[in-house]
Motif scaffolding. Structure first.
Motif, PDB file in Angstrom:
ATOM      1  N   LEU A  64       0.829  -1.207   0.000  1.00 48.34           N
ATOM      2  CA  LEU A  64       0.000   0.000   0.000  1.00 48.34           C
ATOM      3  C   LEU A  64       0.865   1.259   0.000  1.00 48.34           C
ATOM      4  O   LEU A  64       0.530   2.255  -0.656  1.00 48.34           O
ATOM      5  CB  LEU A  64      -0.922   0.006   1.226  1.00 48.34           C
ATOM      6  CG  LEU A  64      -2.125  -0.944   1.199  1.00 48.34           C
ATOM      7  CD1 LEU A  64      -2.889  -0.859   2.512  1.00 48.34           C
ATOM      8  CD2 LEU A  64      -3.054  -0.617   0.029  1.00 48.34           C
ATOM      9  N   ASN A  65       1.961   1.208   0.714  1.00 45.43           N
ATOM     10  CA  ASN A  65       2.833   2.384   0.833  1.00 45.43           C
ATOM     11  C   ASN A  65       3.773   2.548  -0.359  1.00 45.43           C
ATOM     12  O   ASN A  65       3.931   3.652  -0.890  1.00 45.43           O
ATOM     13  CB  ASN A  65       3.659   2.303   2.120  1.00 45.43           C
ATOM     14  CG  ASN A  65       2.798   2.444   3.362  1.00 45.43           C
ATOM     15  OD1 ASN A  65       1.810   3.167   3.352  1.00 45.43           O
ATOM     16  ND2 ASN A  65       3.172   1.752   4.426  1.00 45.43           N
ATOM     17  N   SER A  72       1.999   1.477  -7.980  1.00 47.40           N
ATOM     18  CA  SER A  72       1.222   1.325  -6.751  1.00 47.40           C
ATOM     19  C   SER A  72       0.277   0.137  -6.863  1.00 47.40           C
ATOM     20  O   SER A  72      -0.054  -0.322  -7.967  1.00 47.40           O
ATOM     21  CB  SER A  72       0.419   2.594  -6.471  1.00 47.40           C
ATOM     22  OG  SER A  72      -0.621   2.745  -7.426  1.00 47.40           O
ATOM     23  N   TRP A  74      -2.840   0.193  -6.242  1.00 48.07           N
ATOM     24  CA  TRP A  74      -4.040   0.653  -6.950  1.00 48.07           C
ATOM     25  C   TRP A  74      -3.788   0.748  -8.446  1.00 48.07           C
ATOM     26  O   TRP A  74      -4.720   0.578  -9.242  1.00 48.07           O
ATOM     27  CB  TRP A  74      -4.472   2.010  -6.391  1.00 48.07           C
ATOM     28  CG  TRP A  74      -4.711   1.978  -4.915  1.00 48.07           C
ATOM     29  CD1 TRP A  74      -4.001   2.632  -3.946  1.00 48.07           C
ATOM     30  CD2 TRP A  74      -5.705   1.205  -4.232  1.00 48.07           C
ATOM     31  NE1 TRP A  74      -4.497   2.318  -2.696  1.00 48.07           N
ATOM     32  CE2 TRP A  74      -5.541   1.452  -2.838  1.00 48.07           C
ATOM     33  CE3 TRP A  74      -6.712   0.340  -4.647  1.00 48.07           C
ATOM     34  CZ2 TRP A  74      -6.351   0.868  -1.875  1.00 48.07           C
ATOM     35  CZ3 TRP A  74      -7.516  -0.258  -3.689  1.00 48.07           C
ATOM     36  CH2 TRP A  74      -7.341   0.007  -2.320  1.00 48.07           C
TER      37      TRP A  74
END
Length: 271
Positions: A64-65, A72, A74
């Motif tokens: 996530l980071n 990423s 996402w």
């Protein structure tokens, strides 16, 4: 009055059954995660092969980071779902009308059905290499592959739905003066909607499986590619994360389709 009481009793019974089933589902997954934790804690398998839930959770927070390979999490999800949604939308807007028309008109079925039945049994990845040669390695070849994978289940569901319609309804409507357009939109389409949604849900499962396989063969982003790349470097935590993400997103999308079906086909099960 008695009929109303019977209906209320049936609704209460369904609610109790639904609650029981939900509890059983939750209990099943609790047992699965508990077994996973115990196996990793007892070190039955190497931590490289079966990482602990804590290691997977820590790796997920890292994803996530920091993302994976400069992209990423996402971004990987977005790349996968863009390919999936584009192909599904095109499959729905082509397979539904063609399937309904094929079920309604035998001449149209004679043209389309043989083509669908020819390629439907073929594993999608068997002709994916041709699509790469024709359309390149970018998203176009993947979206066409997913379109073909999703088209067949929706088309077949539509043809099957039309064949199950009670012909007396159509004849009665025509005898009352309904034209072909009214018959199609007032009788054929509403009667077929439940099976159309079943076909769409099936098509989503087939397309999602095909998407992951396609990304593992030729891609530089996406959940499937991320899992394959992690496997090459024995990053088992990333593999577990990818599998969990694919499973959870699949459940959520299927639940969304079921919810949409209940809202649109609200009469299902009432007759």
């Amino acid at each position: 009055m008695d009929l109303l009481k019977d209906k209320q009793g049936a609704n209460n019974s369904e609610k109790k059954k639904s609650k029981t089933e939900k509890k059983m589902t939750v209990a099943t997954w609790l047992v699965i995660f508990l077994a996973w934790y115990v196996l990793s804690r007892l070190e039955v398998f190497s931590a490289t092969l079966v990482p602990s839930p804590f290691r997977v959770w820590t790796a997920f927070l890292g994803l996530l980071n920091d993302g994976y390979n400069g992209i990423s999490l996402w971004g990987h999800l977005g790349a996968s779902f863009k390919r999936l949604l584009v192909s599904l939308i095109f499959a729905i807007i082509t397979a539904v009308p063609l399937g309904l028309l094929s079920g309604y008109f035998s001449k149209i079925e004679a043209v389309i059905d043989s083509v669908v039945e020819f390629y439907r049994p073929l594993p999608p990845l068997a002709y994916y290499t041709l699509l790469i040669l024709w359309f390149g390695i970018d998203d176009t070849s993947k979206e066409i592959l997913l379109f073909l994978a999703a088209f067949a289940p929706i088309y077949i569901a539509c043809v099957s739905a039309v064949s199950k319609i009670n012909r007396d309804y159509i004849l009665s409507a025509k005898s009352l003066g309904a034209n072909q357009k009214n018959v199609f939109f007032k009788i054929v389409l509403p009667a077929c909607l439940p099976e159309i949604f079943t076909g769409v849900r099936t098509a989503f499962g087939v397309a999602y499986t095909t998407l992951v396989s396609a990304e593992m063969i030729a891609a530089t982003s996406g959940i499937g590619w991320m899992v394959l790349d992690a496997a090459n470097f024995l990053k088992s935590e990333i593999i577990f994360i990818g599998i969990l993400i694919m499973g959870i997103t699949g459940i959520l999308i299927n639940a969304g389709l079921r919810f949409l079906e209940k809202k649109i086909v609200f009469w299902k099960g009432e007759v």
